[in-house]
Every structure is written in structure tokens, then in C-alpha cells.
Design a protein around this motif. Structure first.
Motif, PDB file in Angstrom:
ATOM      1  N   THR A   9      -3.678  -0.131  -7.032  1.00 41.89           N
ATOM      2  CA  THR A   9      -4.252   0.437  -5.811  1.00 41.89           C
ATOM      3  C   THR A   9      -3.225   1.241  -5.023  1.00 41.89           C
ATOM      4  O   THR A   9      -3.567   1.895  -4.049  1.00 41.89           O
ATOM      5  N   THR A  12       1.460   5.243  -6.547  1.00 40.75           N
ATOM      6  CA  THR A  12       1.903   5.511  -7.921  1.00 40.75           C
ATOM      7  C   THR A  12       0.946   4.854  -8.920  1.00 40.75           C
ATOM      8  O   THR A  12       0.622   5.443  -9.956  1.00 40.75           O
ATOM      9  N   HIS A  74       4.537  -3.333   1.645  1.00 43.35           N
ATOM     10  CA  HIS A  74       4.121  -2.391   2.690  1.00 43.35           C
ATOM     11  C   HIS A  74       5.168  -2.309   3.786  1.00 43.35           C
ATOM     12  O   HIS A  74       5.315  -1.278   4.423  1.00 43.35           O
ATOM     13  N   HIS A 126      14.259  -5.094   1.022  1.00 45.09           N
ATOM     14  CA  HIS A 126      13.490  -4.576  -0.104  1.00 45.09           C
ATOM     15  C   HIS A 126      14.365  -4.438  -1.355  1.00 45.09           C
ATOM     16  O   HIS A 126      13.973  -4.815  -2.466  1.00 45.09           O
TER      17      HIS A 126
HETATM   18  N1  NAP Z   1       8.589   5.334  -1.425  1.00 44.16           N
HETATM   19  C1  NAP Z   1       9.642   5.853  -2.021  1.00 44.16           C
HETATM   20  O1  NAP Z   1      10.143   6.920  -1.687  1.00 44.16           O
HETATM   21  C2  NAP Z   1      10.235   5.115  -3.196  1.00 44.16           C
HETATM   22  C3  NAP Z   1      11.402   5.581  -3.796  1.00 44.16           C
HETATM   23  C4  NAP Z   1      11.901   4.917  -4.927  1.00 44.16           C
HETATM   24  C5  NAP Z   1      11.256   3.804  -5.424  1.00 44.16           C
HETATM   25  N2  NAP Z   1      10.116   3.370  -4.796  1.00 44.16           N
HETATM   26  C6  NAP Z   1       9.450   2.174  -5.324  1.00 44.16           C
HETATM   27  O2  NAP Z   1       8.142   2.489  -5.770  1.00 44.16           O
HETATM   28  C7  NAP Z   1       7.332   1.344  -5.636  1.00 44.16           C
HETATM   29  C8  NAP Z   1       5.891   1.703  -5.364  1.00 44.16           C
HETATM   30  O3  NAP Z   1       5.786   2.778  -4.471  1.00 44.16           O
HETATM   31  P1  NAP Z   1       4.345   3.330  -4.004  1.00 44.16           P
HETATM   32  O4  NAP Z   1       4.626   4.372  -2.999  1.00 44.16           O
HETATM   33  O5  NAP Z   1       3.472   3.633  -5.184  1.00 44.16           O
HETATM   34  O6  NAP Z   1       3.778   2.013  -3.273  1.00 44.16           O
HETATM   35  P2  NAP Z   1       2.449   1.802  -2.428  1.00 44.16           P
HETATM   36  O7  NAP Z   1       1.607   3.027  -2.409  1.00 44.16           O
HETATM   37  O8  NAP Z   1       2.850   1.218  -1.115  1.00 44.16           O
HETATM   38  O9  NAP Z   1       1.680   0.694  -3.296  1.00 44.16           O
HETATM   39  C9  NAP Z   1       2.130  -0.616  -3.317  1.00 44.16           C
HETATM   40  C10 NAP Z   1       1.258  -1.441  -4.266  1.00 44.16           C
HETATM   41  O10 NAP Z   1       1.731  -2.785  -4.228  1.00 44.16           O
HETATM   42  C11 NAP Z   1       0.663  -3.655  -3.898  1.00 44.16           C
HETATM   43  N3  NAP Z   1       1.116  -4.787  -3.100  1.00 44.16           N
HETATM   44  C12 NAP Z   1       1.883  -4.767  -1.987  1.00 44.16           C
HETATM   45  N4  NAP Z   1       2.083  -6.022  -1.539  1.00 44.16           N
HETATM   46  C13 NAP Z   1       1.430  -6.853  -2.406  1.00 44.16           C
HETATM   47  C14 NAP Z   1       1.266  -8.266  -2.502  1.00 44.16           C
HETATM   48  N5  NAP Z   1       1.838  -9.097  -1.613  1.00 44.16           N
HETATM   49  N6  NAP Z   1       0.517  -8.755  -3.516  1.00 44.16           N
HETATM   50  C15 NAP Z   1      -0.045  -7.924  -4.421  1.00 44.16           C
HETATM   51  N7  NAP Z   1       0.071  -6.577  -4.402  1.00 44.16           N
HETATM   52  C16 NAP Z   1       0.804  -6.054  -3.396  1.00 44.16           C
HETATM   53  C17 NAP Z   1      -0.321  -2.812  -3.109  1.00 44.16           C
HETATM   54  O11 NAP Z   1      -1.584  -3.431  -3.176  1.00 44.16           O
HETATM   55  P3  NAP Z   1      -2.684  -3.293  -1.988  1.00 44.16           P
HETATM   56  O12 NAP Z   1      -3.300  -1.932  -2.178  1.00 44.16           O
HETATM   57  O13 NAP Z   1      -3.616  -4.408  -2.273  1.00 44.16           O
HETATM   58  O14 NAP Z   1      -1.940  -3.430  -0.708  1.00 44.16           O
HETATM   59  C18 NAP Z   1      -0.222  -1.485  -3.853  1.00 44.16           C
HETATM   60  O15 NAP Z   1      -1.010  -1.532  -5.024  1.00 44.16           O
HETATM   61  C19 NAP Z   1       8.006   0.485  -4.573  1.00 44.16           C
HETATM   62  O16 NAP Z   1       8.373  -0.736  -5.143  1.00 44.16           O
HETATM   63  C20 NAP Z   1       9.263   1.198  -4.199  1.00 44.16           C
HETATM   64  O17 NAP Z   1      10.405   0.411  -4.194  1.00 44.16           O
HETATM   65  C21 NAP Z   1       9.605   3.988  -3.714  1.00 44.16           C
END
Ligand code: NAP
Length: 201
Positions: A9, A12, A74, A126
Motif C-alpha cells: 500500500t 514504492t 510513517h 529509523h
Molecule cells: N523516502 C525516502 O526518500 C527514502 C529514501 C531511501 C530509502 N527509503 C526507504 O524506503 C522505504 C519505503 O518508502 P516509501 O516511500 O515507499 O514508504 P511509504 O509510502 O511510507 O509506505 C510505507 C509502507 O509501509 C507500511 N507500514 C508502515 N508501518 C507499518 C506497520 N506498523 N505495519 C505494517 N505496515 C506498515 C505502510 O502500510 P499502510 O499503508 O498500511 O500504512 C506502507 O505500505 C522506507 O523504509 C524508507 O526507509 C526512503
């Protein structure tokens, strides 16, 4: 292939689901809120579950070829063990179910260098959890790949540069669509087994 996506969801995760379906794969999205994913007669199965629960994961992931995880908190500034706990549950469930191939999303901030050290300090809660996740994955005995991108964007391209064991030079951002393409390519092309891979624009 039959792919099992954790974090489907997220921004990414959604890209992975869309691109995997477009590439002709069958996808199981393991999510905590199924209502936020719509399936329109595609080979997409949505299963509600807790990504920290080994037994729920085990029951849902039978007969899959590979698992992809793009979980992320989040609130990056709050202490959390979500990534560690989910990695432990996922890798244990995979070892029990016989699924060997795992590709997980981590962060380029774990590579050396002053800007990365600053980012790691600012987001230390994090990053601590993310590094703990990597350690679980590396010790899992599975065929794992850890993808480490820099700052993620919502741009439209799917191309990327990749480098095993280091960040690509002068790569400061990457589109989430390109992260998804990399993770799927790694599975389809059977590349980067037991490697941490830096990816960037
Ligand atoms: N943002 C950046 O610039 C960046 C850079 C490098 C690496 N990253 C890494 O990329 C990863 C993902 O990024 P993204 O932007 O795709 O993330 P995102 O859009 O915030 O999505 C996070 C996902 O994790 C799930 N989630 C969060 N808390 C949860 C919990 N307690 N139990 C089950 N599911 C949970 C969410 O589910 P729900 O929809 O149910 O909430 C969602 O599916 C992160 O780990 C981050 O470290 C990010």
C-alpha cells in the motif's frame, strides 16, 4: 512468477504491484488495510495481515517464488522496531515455507560518507531499525538482495544505475518507479544474490 509483496500500500509498494502485474506476474499483496488496494480482475490477491506476525505471513506466502518488502515507518523520527520485527517474522516464515528469494528496500544512508552520516544521525531511530532489518536479512540463510536508494521521488522514469556494495557515484535521488523496476529486475534476472546494492538515478 508468483510474487509476495509486503508494504504494497506504500508509494514504492504500489509501483511494484503495478509493474509486476504489467510484466505478467501473479501478485499477492500482504497488507494491513485491504480497502486501500483495488483489484480489477488482475492476477492480484490482497490478503489482510500483520507484517510482524510470522504465522500469518507463513500461511499467506505458501507457493510463492519470491518476496519483496518495501515497508517504511510513517514517523521516521520516532523509535520503532517495525522493520526489524517484520524482517524477523518474514525471514522465519520464508524459511518455513520454502520461499528462498527475498528483495528488501533499505536506504543509501547506510553507506559511508559525511552526508550519509548526517542523514543517519538526523533519522537515527529509523536508521537503527533499518540497519537491524538488514542484519536479520543477511543472517537469514535466504537468497537475499538489499536495495539501498538515496532520496526517493515521484518522478516517472524506471531507469536506474546500480552498484554492488557501494552507492553509484553522484546519485542523489531515485524515482520510486525505478526502485520498483530494480527490485523486479533483480528477481527476474536472478541477480545480486547475497548483495547490498546501491541504486540511484
Ligand atoms: N523516502 C525516502 O526518500 C527514502 C529514501 C531511501 C530509502 N527509503 C526507504 O524506503 C522505504 C519505503 O518508502 P516509501 O516511500 O515507499 O514508504 P511509504 O509510502 O511510507 O509506505 C510505507 C509502507 O509501509 C507500511 N507500514 C508502515 N508501518 C507499518 C506497520 N506498523 N505495519 C505494517 N505496515 C506498515 C505502510 O502500510 P499502510 O499503508 O498500511 O500504512 C506502507 O505500505 C522506507 O523504509 C524508507 O526507509 C526512503
Amino acid at each position: 512468477m508468483k510474487l509476495f509483496v509486503i508494504g504494497a500500500t506504500g508509494r514504492t509498494g504500489r509501483e511494484i504491484v503495478q509493474q509486476a502485474l504489467a510484466r505478467g506476474h501473479h501478485v499477492t499483496a500482504f497488507v494491513r488495510s485491504p480497502e486501500s488496494i483495488a483489484s480489477k480482475n488482475e492476477p492480484l490477491t490482497v490478503i489482510k495481515g500483520n507484517a510482524m506476525d510470522e504465522n500469518e505471513l507463513f500461511n499467506a506466502m505458501q507457493n510463492h517464488d519470491a518476496v519483496l518488502s518495501t515497508l517504511g515507518p510513517h514517523e521516521v523520527f520516532k523509535p520503532s522496531s517495525m522493520l526489524h520485527d517484520s524482517a524477523l517474522a518474514t525471514t522465519r516464515a520464508m524459511n518455513r515455507s520454502g520461499a528462498k528469494r527475498l528483495v528488501v528496500l533499505s536506504a543509501a544512508a547506510h553507506f559511508p560518507g559525511i552526508p550519509n552520516r548526517i542523514a543517519s544521525f538526523i533519522m537515527r531511530n529509523h536508521m537503527r531499525d533499518s540497519l537491524a532489518m538488514e542484519e536479520i536479512v543477511q543472517g537469514s540463510g535466504l537468497d537475499w538482495t538489499i536495495a539501498r536508494p538515496p532520496r526517493l521521488t515521484q518522478e516517472e522514469y524506471t531507469t536506474y544505475r546500480s552498484r554492488e556494495g557501494a552507492a553509484p557515484k553522484m546519485g542523489f535521488t531515485l524515482a520510486r518507479k525505478a526502485v520498483a523496476a530494480f527490485m523486479l529486475d533483480a528477481i527476474e534476472q536472478e541477480k545480486h544474490f547475497h548483495k547490498i546494492v546501491g541504486i540511484a538515478k
